[in-house]
Write an enzyme that holds these catalytic residues in place. Structure first.
Site, PDB file in Angstrom:
ATOM      1  N   ALA A   1       0.822  -1.117   0.045  1.00 10.61           N
ATOM      2  CA  ALA A   1      -0.142   0.001   0.052  1.00 10.61           C
ATOM      3  C   ALA A   1       0.813   1.556   0.027  1.00 10.61           C
ATOM      4  CB  ALA A   1      -1.144  -0.017   1.254  1.00 10.61           C
ATOM      5  N   VAL A   2       1.903   1.386   0.878  1.00 10.06           N
ATOM      6  CA  VAL A   2       2.831   2.449   0.759  1.00 10.06           C
ATOM      7  C   VAL A   2       3.346   2.782  -0.408  1.00 10.06           C
ATOM      8  CG1 VAL A   2       4.703   3.574   1.866  1.00 10.06           C
ATOM      9  CG2 VAL A   2       3.244   2.086   3.409  1.00 10.06           C
TER      10      VAL A   2
ATOM     11  N   PRO B   1       8.819  -8.667  -4.147  1.00  8.98           N
ATOM     12  CA  PRO B   1       8.780  -9.990  -4.654  1.00  8.98           C
ATOM     13  C   PRO B   1       7.133  -9.880  -5.196  1.00  8.98           C
ATOM     14  CG  PRO B   1       9.316 -10.162  -2.476  1.00  8.98           C
ATOM     15  CD  PRO B   1       9.278  -8.689  -2.541  1.00  8.98           C
TER      16      PRO B   1
ATOM     17  N   ASP C   1     -11.338   2.402  -8.404  1.00  9.93           N
ATOM     18  CA  ASP C   1     -11.162   1.839  -9.536  1.00  9.93           C
ATOM     19  C   ASP C   1      -9.597   1.816 -10.127  1.00  9.93           C
ATOM     20  OD1 ASP C   1     -13.439   0.735  -9.719  1.00  9.93           O
ATOM     21  OD2 ASP C   1     -14.249   2.144 -11.176  1.00  9.93           O
TER      22      ASP C   1
ATOM     23  N   LYS D   1      -8.688  -5.127  -7.299  1.00 17.82           N
ATOM     24  CA  LYS D   1      -7.968  -6.189  -6.674  1.00 17.82           C
ATOM     25  C   LYS D   1      -8.738  -7.399  -6.321  1.00 17.82           C
ATOM     26  CE  LYS D   1      -4.758  -5.986  -2.704  1.00 17.82           C
ATOM     27  NZ  LYS D   1      -4.171  -4.814  -1.926  1.00 17.82           N
TER      28      LYS D   1
ATOM     29  N   GLY E   1     -13.827   8.744 -14.596  1.00 14.37           N
ATOM     30  CA  GLY E   1     -14.856   9.384 -15.393  1.00 14.37           C
ATOM     31  C   GLY E   1     -16.079  10.082 -14.859  1.00 14.37           C
ATOM     32  N   ASP E   2     -17.238   9.583 -15.189  1.00 11.03           N
ATOM     33  CA  ASP E   2     -18.472   9.748 -14.519  1.00 11.03           C
ATOM     34  C   ASP E   2     -18.983   8.518 -14.257  1.00 11.03           C
ATOM     35  OD1 ASP E   2     -20.982  11.956 -14.399  1.00 11.03           O
ATOM     36  OD2 ASP E   2     -21.551   9.701 -14.713  1.00 11.03           O
TER      37      ASP E   2
ATOM     38  N   THR F   1     -16.731  12.998 -17.963  1.00  8.77           N
ATOM     39  CA  THR F   1     -16.448  11.762 -18.693  1.00  8.77           C
ATOM     40  C   THR F   1     -15.645  11.690 -19.646  1.00  8.77           C
ATOM     41  OG1 THR F   1     -17.611   9.924 -19.922  1.00  8.77           O
ATOM     42  CG2 THR F   1     -18.342  12.019 -20.295  1.00  8.77           C
TER      43      THR F   1
ATOM     44  N   MET G   1     -13.992   1.533 -24.546  1.00  6.10           N
ATOM     45  CA  MET G   1     -13.907   0.013 -24.408  1.00  6.10           C
ATOM     46  C   MET G   1     -14.021  -0.701 -25.839  1.00  6.10           C
ATOM     47  SD  MET G   1     -15.749  -0.854 -20.970  1.00  6.10           S
ATOM     48  CE  MET G   1     -17.475   0.119 -21.378  1.00  6.10           C
TER      49      MET G   1
ATOM     50  N   GLY H   1      -5.894   9.471 -22.454  1.00  3.84           N
ATOM     51  CA  GLY H   1      -6.185  11.052 -22.624  1.00  3.84           C
ATOM     52  C   GLY H   1      -6.269  11.793 -21.369  1.00  3.84           C
TER      53      GLY H   1
HETATM   54  N1  SAH Z   1     -16.925   5.939 -16.390  1.00  3.13           N
HETATM   55  C1  SAH Z   1     -15.970   6.226 -17.485  1.00  3.13           C
HETATM   56  C2  SAH Z   1     -15.949   5.266 -18.362  1.00  3.13           C
HETATM   57  C3  SAH Z   1     -15.674   3.543 -17.916  1.00  3.13           C
HETATM   58  S1  SAH Z   1     -15.336   2.425 -19.271  1.00  3.13           S
HETATM   59  C4  SAH Z   1     -16.135   7.394 -18.069  1.00  3.13           C
HETATM   60  O1  SAH Z   1     -17.029   8.184 -17.805  1.00  3.13           O
HETATM   61  O2  SAH Z   1     -15.006   7.891 -18.568  1.00  3.13           O
HETATM   62  C5  SAH Z   1     -13.805   2.510 -19.202  1.00  3.13           C
HETATM   63  C6  SAH Z   1     -13.460   3.167 -20.710  1.00  3.13           C
HETATM   64  O3  SAH Z   1     -13.563   4.711 -20.668  1.00  3.13           O
HETATM   65  C7  SAH Z   1     -11.955   2.785 -21.286  1.00  3.13           C
HETATM   66  O4  SAH Z   1     -11.944   1.355 -21.884  1.00  3.13           O
HETATM   67  C8  SAH Z   1     -11.735   3.779 -22.063  1.00  3.13           C
HETATM   68  O5  SAH Z   1     -12.777   3.485 -23.491  1.00  3.13           O
HETATM   69  C9  SAH Z   1     -12.300   5.163 -21.730  1.00  3.13           C
HETATM   70  N2  SAH Z   1     -11.665   5.811 -20.822  1.00  3.13           N
HETATM   71  C10 SAH Z   1     -11.650   6.136 -19.521  1.00  3.13           C
HETATM   72  N3  SAH Z   1     -10.634   6.826 -19.327  1.00  3.13           N
HETATM   73  C11 SAH Z   1      -9.885   7.213 -20.403  1.00  3.13           C
HETATM   74  C12 SAH Z   1      -8.638   8.019 -20.686  1.00  3.13           C
HETATM   75  N4  SAH Z   1      -7.981   8.796 -19.827  1.00  3.13           N
HETATM   76  N5  SAH Z   1      -8.241   7.778 -21.935  1.00  3.13           N
HETATM   77  C13 SAH Z   1      -8.703   7.087 -22.746  1.00  3.13           C
HETATM   78  N6  SAH Z   1      -9.893   6.478 -22.672  1.00  3.13           N
HETATM   79  C14 SAH Z   1     -10.354   6.313 -21.256  1.00  3.13           C
END
Ligand code: SAH
Length: 413
Positions: free
Chosen positions: A24-25, A45, A203, A225, A257-258, A286, A340, A369
């Site tokens: 964790a650290v 390890p 996540d 995990k 993201g969202d 998102t 995805m 991104g």
């Molecule tokens: N809830 C998230 C999406 C989850 S699904 C949102 O709103 O962004 C996971 C997918 O999001 C990844 O497979 C990819 O397609 C996209 N994704 C999330 N972060 C990303 C990033 N920084 N750059 C590119 N794709 C990203």
């Protein structure tokens, strides 16, 4: 040790930093080292899944074994992140012999360097040392962060009214969107709840630097995990959220993201509601919109696209499990954003073209991104699968299909 610490800003870009330990650290320390551009060598390890993700993405080098003194050859700094005092002392001894500063998470008195509590504001980094008391350092850091962020100035009323999450009996859960990757792209509200949390369930896609600033007593649960298949793992996450909240904890479920865009946030909300646990949902930026933007692609543009459609590509178009009408999407004029979608990219592009979408349609593919590791590629629908394979792009990536991809290429008249 006597004498005041002497503060320095270490410029670690390209310089070897050895991290000993994979728990964790180390998980908390590594993101800031990577952010500084350090050439990180991790000796342990075993690794947490979050550290393994850094290894898989080739952001650092991993030696899967116990520490050996030679590991420090060529290093500028070593971070000891093991709790076995004998092992930690042997790293200290090897570092002292080589005159390399050694940070000891397990023993501040034995350390030759201390890591400060940090808050970052654009180009400004504020680092606070608490004279050997990390809590004091964090309290001062928090006060400075609030001053610098204007959060107090602009939001003092709601911040005071809502206070920290209630601790006494009424635990609760906040489903918080962490944004696409840049740690500054979390919302103000999400950040405030995160810094007040007792338990954080995060996540894999959550920016590591956000976790770097958590208090050390916060329980950090790495959701990636959890060792079952995806549906059992989701049940287990739901169980953890409910159980901790019922124990009176302020729980933050932090999602990339969202929370409601392909994030299973709705399932977690229902699980909490069924158990009578109050839930706050804090939207996030998102990736569907922000990641194209980070690569210079607006999802809409005047006279180019009046709609954008966000679709998951994780199920192949010809699969009976698919809920997407790809033939209908092929007939849309506007922007198509596929999340995805890398695994099934050839099938997706082929299906769209097969249903009449022009193979010359511009496409952008953007990996990681808004982060320092962002890579992006411009191509066409006909060539995208081959080009992505040739460039070796990997998830997480967003695929944007439509004329918006080239909309900003030449300044509009
Ligand atoms: N809830 C998230 C999406 C989850 S699904 C949102 O709103 O962004 C996971 C997918 O999001 C990844 O497979 C990819 O397609 C996209 N994704 C999330 N972060 C990303 C990033 N920084 N750059 C590119 N794709 C990203």
């Amino acid at each position: 040790m006597t004498g005041n610490p002497y503060p320095l800003g270490l410029r670690l870009a390209g310089r070897r930093v050895v991290v000993v330990g994979g728990g964790a650290v180390a998980t908390r320390r590594v993101p800031a080292l990577l952010d500084a551009g350090a050439d990180v060598l991790l000796v342990a390890p075993e690794l947490t899944p979050a550290l393994r993700a850094h290894v898989d993405a080739r952001r650092l080098r991993w030696e899967p074994r116990r520490f050996a003194p030679d590991d420090l050859d060529g290093a500028w700094l070593v971070q000891v992140a093991v709790d076995d005092p004998v092992a930690a002392a042997s790293v200290s001894a090897a570092a002292a012999e080589r005159r390399i500063f050694c940070v000891r998470a397990d023993d501040r008195a034995a350390a030759t360097a201390w890591t400060p509590a940090v808050t970052r504001h654009g180009p400004v980094t504020v680092a606070v040392l608490g004279g050997g008391d990390p809590r004091r350092a964090m309290t001062v850091r928090d006060a400075i962060r609030d001053l610098l962020s204007l959060r107090n100035g602009t939001l003092s009323t709601p911040a005071v009214e809502e206070g920290p999450l209630p601790h006494a009996r009424g635990g609760r859960v906040a489903l918080v969107g962490a944004g696409p990757g840049d740690p500054e792209l979390i919302t103000v509200k999400g950040w405030r709840l995160l810094t007040g949390a007792d338990v954080v369930v995060a996540d894999r896609l959550v920016p590591g630097l956000l976790l770097d600033e958590l208090r050390p007593d916060v329980e950090l649960v790495d959701a990636s995990k959890i060792p079952y298949g995806p549906s059992r793992a989701q049940e287990e996450i739901n169980r953890i959220l409910v159980e901790r909240a019922l124990a009176g904890k302020a729980v933050v479920r932090l999602k990339g993201g969202d929370p409601y865009v392909f994030g299973r946030g709705g399932e977690e909300l229902l699980a909490c509601a069924a158990a009578g646990v109050p839930v706050t949902v804090v939207p996030g930026v998102t990736s569907a919109i922000s990641v194209p933007a980070a690569a210079g692609v607006p999802v809409t543009h005047r006279a180019v696209a009046h709609e954008f459609t966000v679709v998951s590509g994780h199920v192949a178009p010809d699969s009976p499990a698919s809920l997407v009408r790809w033939e209908a999407l092929a007939g849309l004029r506007g922007t198509l954003v596929v999340l995805m979608g890398l695994k099934n990219l050839a099938a997706i592009a082929g299906t769209l073209v097969g249903h009449g979408k022009d193979p010359a349609t511009p496409v952008a593919v953007v990996q990681e991104g808004t982060t320092g590791a962002q890579r992006d590629l411009r191509t066409t629908l006909g060539a995208v699968a081959a080009d992505v394979a040739a460039a070796g792009l990997r998830p997480p990536a967003v695929v944007v299909i439509g004329d918006v991809v080239t909309a900003l290429d030449s300044p509009a008249g």
